[in-house]
Design an enzyme around this catalytic site. Structure first.
Site, PDB file in Angstrom:
ATOM      1  N   ASP A   1      11.263-113.439 -28.056  1.00  0.00           N
ATOM      2  CA  ASP A   1      10.570-113.938 -29.249  1.00  0.00           C
ATOM      3  C   ASP A   1       9.069-114.017 -28.997  1.00  0.00           C
ATOM      4  O   ASP A   1       8.281-114.108 -29.929  1.00  0.00           O
ATOM      5  CB  ASP A   1      11.106-115.341 -29.585  1.00  0.00           C
ATOM      6  CG  ASP A   1      10.459-115.924 -30.841  1.00  0.00           C
ATOM      7  OD1 ASP A   1      10.441-115.210 -31.874  1.00  0.00           O
ATOM      8  OD2 ASP A   1       9.982-117.077 -30.803  1.00  0.00           O
TER       9      ASP A   1
ATOM     10  N   ALA B   1       9.832-118.537 -24.918  1.00  0.00           N
ATOM     11  CA  ALA B   1       8.862-119.563 -24.492  1.00  0.00           C
ATOM     12  C   ALA B   1       7.446-119.004 -24.605  1.00  0.00           C
ATOM     13  O   ALA B   1       6.723-119.324 -25.562  1.00  0.00           O
ATOM     14  CB  ALA B   1       9.149-120.001 -23.065  1.00  0.00           C
ATOM     15  N   ARG B   2       7.060-118.151 -23.687  1.00  0.00           N
ATOM     16  CA  ARG B   2       5.731-117.569 -23.714  1.00  0.00           C
ATOM     17  C   ARG B   2       5.739-116.183 -23.115  1.00  0.00           C
ATOM     18  O   ARG B   2       6.296-115.963 -22.031  1.00  0.00           O
ATOM     19  CB  ARG B   2       4.743-118.418 -22.895  1.00  0.00           C
ATOM     20  CG  ARG B   2       4.172-119.596 -23.655  1.00  0.00           C
ATOM     21  CD  ARG B   2       3.269-119.115 -24.803  1.00  0.00           C
ATOM     22  NE  ARG B   2       2.856-120.199 -25.665  1.00  0.00           N
ATOM     23  CZ  ARG B   2       3.531-120.649 -26.731  1.00  0.00           C
ATOM     24  NH1 ARG B   2       4.671-120.092 -27.080  1.00  0.00           N
ATOM     25  NH2 ARG B   2       3.057-121.616 -27.474  1.00  0.00           N
TER      26      ARG B   2
ATOM     27  N   GLU C   1       0.211-110.878 -28.228  1.00  0.00           N
ATOM     28  CA  GLU C   1       0.538-111.064 -29.658  1.00  0.00           C
ATOM     29  C   GLU C   1      -0.756-110.993 -30.465  1.00  0.00           C
ATOM     30  O   GLU C   1      -1.783-111.481 -29.990  1.00  0.00           O
ATOM     31  CB  GLU C   1       1.207-112.429 -29.872  1.00  0.00           C
ATOM     32  CG  GLU C   1       2.532-112.534 -29.145  1.00  0.00           C
ATOM     33  CD  GLU C   1       3.199-113.899 -29.300  1.00  0.00           C
ATOM     34  OE1 GLU C   1       2.702-114.727 -30.098  1.00  0.00           O
ATOM     35  OE2 GLU C   1       4.191-114.154 -28.607  1.00  0.00           O
TER      36      GLU C   1
ATOM     37  N   HIS D   1       7.809-114.016 -32.655  1.00  0.00           N
ATOM     38  CA  HIS D   1       7.424-115.407 -32.342  1.00  0.00           C
ATOM     39  C   HIS D   1       7.767-116.359 -33.509  1.00  0.00           C
ATOM     40  O   HIS D   1       6.890-117.006 -34.088  1.00  0.00           O
ATOM     41  CB  HIS D   1       5.927-115.488 -32.009  1.00  0.00           C
ATOM     42  CG  HIS D   1       5.582-116.722 -31.221  1.00  0.00           C
ATOM     43  ND1 HIS D   1       4.515-116.789 -30.364  1.00  0.00           N
ATOM     44  CD2 HIS D   1       6.144-117.961 -31.184  1.00  0.00           C
ATOM     45  CE1 HIS D   1       4.447-118.002 -29.830  1.00  0.00           C
ATOM     46  NE2 HIS D   1       5.431-118.740 -30.311  1.00  0.00           N
TER      47      HIS D   1
ATOM     48  N   ASP E   1      14.190-126.252 -12.206  1.00  0.00           N
ATOM     49  CA  ASP E   1      13.002-126.972 -12.690  1.00  0.00           C
ATOM     50  C   ASP E   1      12.591-127.922 -11.580  1.00  0.00           C
ATOM     51  O   ASP E   1      13.214-128.960 -11.375  1.00  0.00           O
ATOM     52  CB  ASP E   1      13.322-127.745 -13.981  1.00  0.00           C
ATOM     53  CG  ASP E   1      12.066-128.331 -14.638  1.00  0.00           C
ATOM     54  OD1 ASP E   1      11.129-128.691 -13.894  1.00  0.00           O
ATOM     55  OD2 ASP E   1      12.037-128.434 -15.875  1.00  0.00           O
TER      56      ASP E   1
ATOM     57  N   GLY F   1      10.202-118.791 -33.189  1.00  0.00           N
ATOM     58  CA  GLY F   1      10.983-119.915 -32.658  1.00  0.00           C
ATOM     59  C   GLY F   1      10.776-121.204 -33.433  1.00  0.00           C
ATOM     60  O   GLY F   1      11.705-121.992 -33.634  1.00  0.00           O
ATOM     61  N   ALA F   2       9.550-121.441 -33.875  1.00  0.00           N
ATOM     62  CA  ALA F   2       9.242-122.705 -34.556  1.00  0.00           C
ATOM     63  C   ALA F   2       9.211-122.534 -36.066  1.00  0.00           C
ATOM     64  O   ALA F   2       8.895-123.481 -36.789  1.00  0.00           O
ATOM     65  CB  ALA F   2       7.889-123.213 -34.084  1.00  0.00           C
TER      66      ALA F   2
HETATM   67  N1  LIG Z   1       9.065-119.473 -29.478  1.00  0.00           N
HETATM   68  C1  LIG Z   1       8.509-120.520 -30.049  1.00  0.00           C
HETATM   69  O1  LIG Z   1       8.109-120.479 -31.196  1.00  0.00           O
HETATM   70  C2  LIG Z   1       8.413-121.773 -29.290  1.00  0.00           C
HETATM   71  C3  LIG Z   1       8.069-121.754 -27.969  1.00  0.00           C
HETATM   72  N2  LIG Z   1       7.962-122.911 -27.277  1.00  0.00           N
HETATM   73  C4  LIG Z   1       7.604-122.799 -25.871  1.00  0.00           C
HETATM   74  O2  LIG Z   1       8.730-123.137 -25.081  1.00  0.00           O
HETATM   75  C5  LIG Z   1       8.290-123.649 -23.834  1.00  0.00           C
HETATM   76  C6  LIG Z   1       9.035-124.942 -23.529  1.00  0.00           C
HETATM   77  O3  LIG Z   1       8.711-125.917 -24.502  1.00  0.00           O
HETATM   78  P1  LIG Z   1       9.173-127.433 -24.309  1.00  0.00           P
HETATM   79  O4  LIG Z   1      10.569-127.455 -23.820  1.00  0.00           O
HETATM   80  O5  LIG Z   1       8.841-128.136 -25.543  1.00  0.00           O
HETATM   81  O6  LIG Z   1       8.211-127.882 -23.130  1.00  0.00           O
HETATM   82  P2  LIG Z   1       8.456-129.064 -22.103  1.00  0.00           P
HETATM   83  O7  LIG Z   1       7.127-129.394 -21.544  1.00  0.00           O
HETATM   84  O8  LIG Z   1       9.259-130.139 -22.717  1.00  0.00           O
HETATM   85  O9  LIG Z   1       9.333-128.398 -20.953  1.00  0.00           O
HETATM   86  C7  LIG Z   1       8.833-127.491 -20.023  1.00  0.00           C
HETATM   87  C8  LIG Z   1       9.635-127.649 -18.740  1.00  0.00           C
HETATM   88  O10 LIG Z   1       9.223-126.634 -17.854  1.00  0.00           O
HETATM   89  C9  LIG Z   1       9.225-127.186 -16.549  1.00  0.00           C
HETATM   90  N3  LIG Z   1       8.394-126.377 -15.667  1.00  0.00           N
HETATM   91  C10 LIG Z   1       7.040-126.350 -15.603  1.00  0.00           C
HETATM   92  N4  LIG Z   1       6.652-125.481 -14.669  1.00  0.00           N
HETATM   93  C11 LIG Z   1       7.774-124.962 -14.129  1.00  0.00           C
HETATM   94  C12 LIG Z   1       8.009-124.014 -13.111  1.00  0.00           C
HETATM   95  N5  LIG Z   1       6.995-123.423 -12.451  1.00  0.00           N
HETATM   96  N6  LIG Z   1       9.272-123.688 -12.820  1.00  0.00           N
HETATM   97  C13 LIG Z   1      10.304-124.265 -13.488  1.00  0.00           C
HETATM   98  N7  LIG Z   1      10.149-125.195 -14.452  1.00  0.00           N
HETATM   99  C14 LIG Z   1       8.886-125.528 -14.757  1.00  0.00           C
HETATM  100  C15 LIG Z   1       8.716-128.591 -16.742  1.00  0.00           C
HETATM  101  O11 LIG Z   1       9.074-129.425 -15.660  1.00  0.00           O
HETATM  102  C16 LIG Z   1       9.414-128.987 -18.037  1.00  0.00           C
HETATM  103  O12 LIG Z   1      10.630-129.639 -17.772  1.00  0.00           O
HETATM  104  C17 LIG Z   1       6.768-123.800 -23.954  1.00  0.00           C
HETATM  105  O13 LIG Z   1       6.164-122.663 -23.412  1.00  0.00           O
HETATM  106  C18 LIG Z   1       6.541-123.800 -25.437  1.00  0.00           C
HETATM  107  O14 LIG Z   1       5.247-123.375 -25.736  1.00  0.00           O
HETATM  108  C19 LIG Z   1       8.249-124.125 -27.813  1.00  0.00           C
HETATM  109  C20 LIG Z   1       8.588-124.203 -29.138  1.00  0.00           C
HETATM  110  C21 LIG Z   1       8.637-123.041 -29.995  1.00  0.00           C
HETATM  111  O1  LIG Z   2       4.822-121.470 -34.425  1.00  0.00           O
HETATM  112  C1  LIG Z   2       3.822-121.464 -33.714  1.00  0.00           C
HETATM  113  O2  LIG Z   2       2.669-121.393 -34.147  1.00  0.00           O
HETATM  114  C2  LIG Z   2       3.960-121.528 -32.209  1.00  0.00           C
HETATM  115  C3  LIG Z   2       5.172-122.245 -31.751  1.00  0.00           C
HETATM  116  C4  LIG Z   2       5.176-122.278 -30.277  1.00  0.00           C
HETATM  117  O3  LIG Z   2       5.256-121.271 -29.635  1.00  0.00           O
HETATM  118  C5  LIG Z   2       5.000-123.548 -29.580  1.00  0.00           C
HETATM  119  O4  LIG Z   2       5.196-124.599 -30.194  1.00  0.00           O
HETATM  120  O5  LIG Z   2       4.652-123.518 -28.403  1.00  0.00           O
END
Ligand SMILES: NC(=O)C1=CN([C@@H]2O[C@H](COP(=O)(O)OP(=O)(O)OC[C@H]3O[C@@H](n4cnc5c(N)ncnc54)[C@H](O)[C@@H]3O)[C@@H](O)[C@H]2O)C=CC1
Ligand SMILES: O=C(O)CCC(=O)C(=O)O
Length: 530
Positions: A258, A233-234, A263, A281, A172, A283-284
């Site tokens: 996930d 994540a995405r 999607e 998807h 990171d 995760g949340a």
């Molecule tokens: N599957 C799901 O339902 C969910 C998915 N997510 C996804 O998970 C991901 C992470 O969420 P959070 O931890 O809350 O976000 P966050 O913003 O807290 O953490 C993201 C991290 O990625 C780092 N980062 C950014 N660009 C980078 C790069 N090019 N190389 C390496 N590291 C880099 C940042 O410095 C930061 O520390 C997001 O894409 C979010 O949308 C989050 C919650 C639920």
């Molecule tokens: O549950 C959702 O609608 C999306 C969750 C998610 O991927 C996020 O919080 O980034």
């Protein structure tokens, strides 16, 4: 009139109930609907609450002329056209941290499910099977896990993996080495190297230009035939075609996913592959996360509708201290002063100087400045102005700003003075103070001193300092059946110029304004609405 709130993602029932109970809102709840099914409602909506199903793109925004607030009941904002929303003054906010644990737990679930073949053994038994040898898996203990993005979710995944006695590494580039140390994670300087060193590579980054496709064939090659890839994540952070190819050709051992590029219609071949473990998807999708998100969305939407600065804004300019009552009250004053300037100014300003005095001189003043800009631009710009686009609108008007601070000022605890100048020698100065963080006072217009509450309908009258002018103003307002609520008078020198600021109970029509302008010795009249 009630604000229309359109919700297009499934929200926790408590949040729906809270919105329903709010009589200032008209709720339209259409979870998981397609654009055409909510298009008509969107045209009336001031607030839009979404989850991942709704892309807030230019097309959607163009169909939402009333839209002021987008609340993303999630973290990722990659599916929102932030530039266009900002241009339109639409505030975008999200709910960071509220689903972190759920996303991290699901990541562990995916890893364990994949290593121990839990989904296949479940299905096998449901179909009547009992083969105890077919599902021999691998332990997580002792494995090397590589985390890409050590943010909210990444941290927590690291902690859980350490609980399983795995070794944790992370890449990171945006966080300090201290964060890696604090989380007992070994920092790796690039992604390729991370992939080469670990058994399981899991991504926890936002999707943006830099991260799209960052996990490509080369990274997967470095992960190797014993390596697993995880993405909760995405979709799109890993190039899905290259991922599929790597799995088909045995370049990596498998993947747990996930999130997907397209999607809700992901790449079928990838989803169906036996070395790919999937969830749609989710995760949340836990009661805990959705309750926390629902509560946050309700609080934030209400705050935003009250005009306050929300905690989780995504597209506001950098604003420093927003919890200070002093800064908040001076911001309210500044917005009123800006609005007043927009209503009384007779020239095109080219420069604005903000003078912060006393206590506020030593604080972060960014919100005060932005509030003045919002107040001013709201009066002079066609279209909606909010904290989101106020600074851009000021730039578009070609107005330069600078600031100066005088912490030694001692007449009041704090004071705000704003000097506006035009290209010639035109200028206007306005100033004010706030008592007890509540009582706003306009104290200065050019060289006239007052102590006036800036609110409601007001009239500013400038005249030569001659007898009879005040009486005439009162007389003409009485003739128009307009009640005066306050009358404040100031003059610079005896027989020189005088200025009156009147509070009135109703608005003044144009002919009534002209009538006052016609009074002998009156040089300027402006109607103000604050
Ligand atoms: N599957 C799901 O339902 C969910 C998915 N997510 C996804 O998970 C991901 C992470 O969420 P959070 O931890 O809350 O976000 P966050 O913003 O807290 O953490 C993201 C991290 O990625 C780092 N980062 C950014 N660009 C980078 C790069 N090019 N190389 C390496 N590291 C880099 C940042 O410095 C930061 O520390 C997001 O894409 C979010 O949308 C989050 C919650 C639920
Ligand atoms: O549950 C959702 O609608 C999306 C969750 C998610 O991927 C996020 O919080 O980034």
């Amino acid at each position: 009139m009630a604000n229309v709130i359109l919700i297009t993602g499934k929200l926790h029932p408590e949040a729906i109930e809270a919105f329903q109970k709010d009589s200032s809102l008209e709720l339209i709840y259409k979870p998981d609907c397609k654009f055409d099914q909510f298009k008509t409602d969107l045209a009336r909506a001031q607030v839009l609450v979404t989850r991942s199903e709704t892309a807030i793109d230019r097309h959607l925004i163009d169909h939402a002329p009333e839209l002021k607030i987008v609340a993303r009941a999630a973290v990722g904002v990659g599916n929102i056209d932030l530039d266009y929303a900002t241009e339109k003054g639409i505030l975008v906010m999200n709910t960071p941290g509220k689903n972190t644990n759920s996303a991290a737990e699901l990541t562990l679930g995916l890893i364990l499910g994949m290593l121990r073949h839990i989904p296949e053994s479940h299905n096998h038994m449901k179909q009547g099977g009992w083969d105890r040898h077919r599902f021999t898996g691998r332990e997580l203990r002792g494995k090397k896990v590589g985390i890409v993005g050590l943010g909210n979710v990444g941290h927590r995944v690291a902690k859980f993996c350490r609980g399983f006695d795995a070794e944790v590494f992370a890449y990171d580039p945006y966080i300090s080495p201290a964060v890696f140390q604090k989380n007992s994670v070994e920092q790796v300087k690039n992604l390729q190297e991370l992939a080469r060193r670990v058994d399981i590579l899991t991504v926890h980054v936002p999707k943006n230009k830099e991260t799209t496709g960052m996990v490509d064939g080369e990274v997967l090659g470095a992960l190797g035939p014993e390596g697993y890839f995880v993405n909760a994540a995405r979709g799109g952070v890993a190039d899905e075609q290259e991922l599929l190819k790597a799995i088909q050709e045995g370049v990596i051992a498998g993947a747990a996913l996930d999130t997907f590029d397209n999607e809700p219609d992901p790449l079928g071949e990838l989803v169906r592959h036996e070395k790919v473990w999937v969830s749609p998807h989710i995760g949340a999708s836990t009661l805990e996360a959705q309750l926390a998100i629902g509560k946050t969305v309700v609080e934030q939407v209400k705050k935003a509708l009250e005009g306050a600065v929300v905690d989780y804004h995504v597209n506001l300019p950098d604003i420093g201290v927003i919890d200070s009552p002093v800064i908040k009250s001076y911001s309210t004053l500044a917005e009123k002063l800006g609005s007043m300037v927009g209503q009384i100014i007779d020239f095109n300003p080219s420069h604005v100087r903000f003078k912060y005095r006393g206590d506020i001189a030593e604080m972060d003043n960014s919100l005060i400045k932005l509030s003045f800009m919002k107040g001013y631009a709201s009066q002079v710009v066609d279209g909606f102005v909010s904290f989101v686009n106020a600074s851009n609108e000021f730039d578009k008007l070609g107005i330069q700003c600078d600031e100066d601070a005088d912490p030694d000022f001692s007449s009041y605890r704090s004071a705000l003075k704003v000097q506006i100048t035009g290209t010639g020698n035109q200028s206007l100065t306005i100033g004010g103070v706030v008592f007890e963080n509540r009582h706003l006072r306009l104290t200065l217009v050019d060289d006239f001193y007052f102590e006036v509450e800036p609110r409601g309908h007001m009239i500013l009258v400038e005249n030569e300092d001659k007898p009879g002018v005040i009486g005439d103003i009162g007389h003409r307002l009485a003739g128009a059946n307009i009640n005066i609520s306050s009358f404040n008078l100031a003059r610079n020198t005896q027989g020189g110029k005088a200025m009156a600021l009147l509070g009135i109970d109703s608005s003044l029509s144009l002919p009534q304004l002209k009538d006052i302008k016609a009074i002998k010795y009156v040089t300027k009249v402006k109607a103000i609405r604050l």
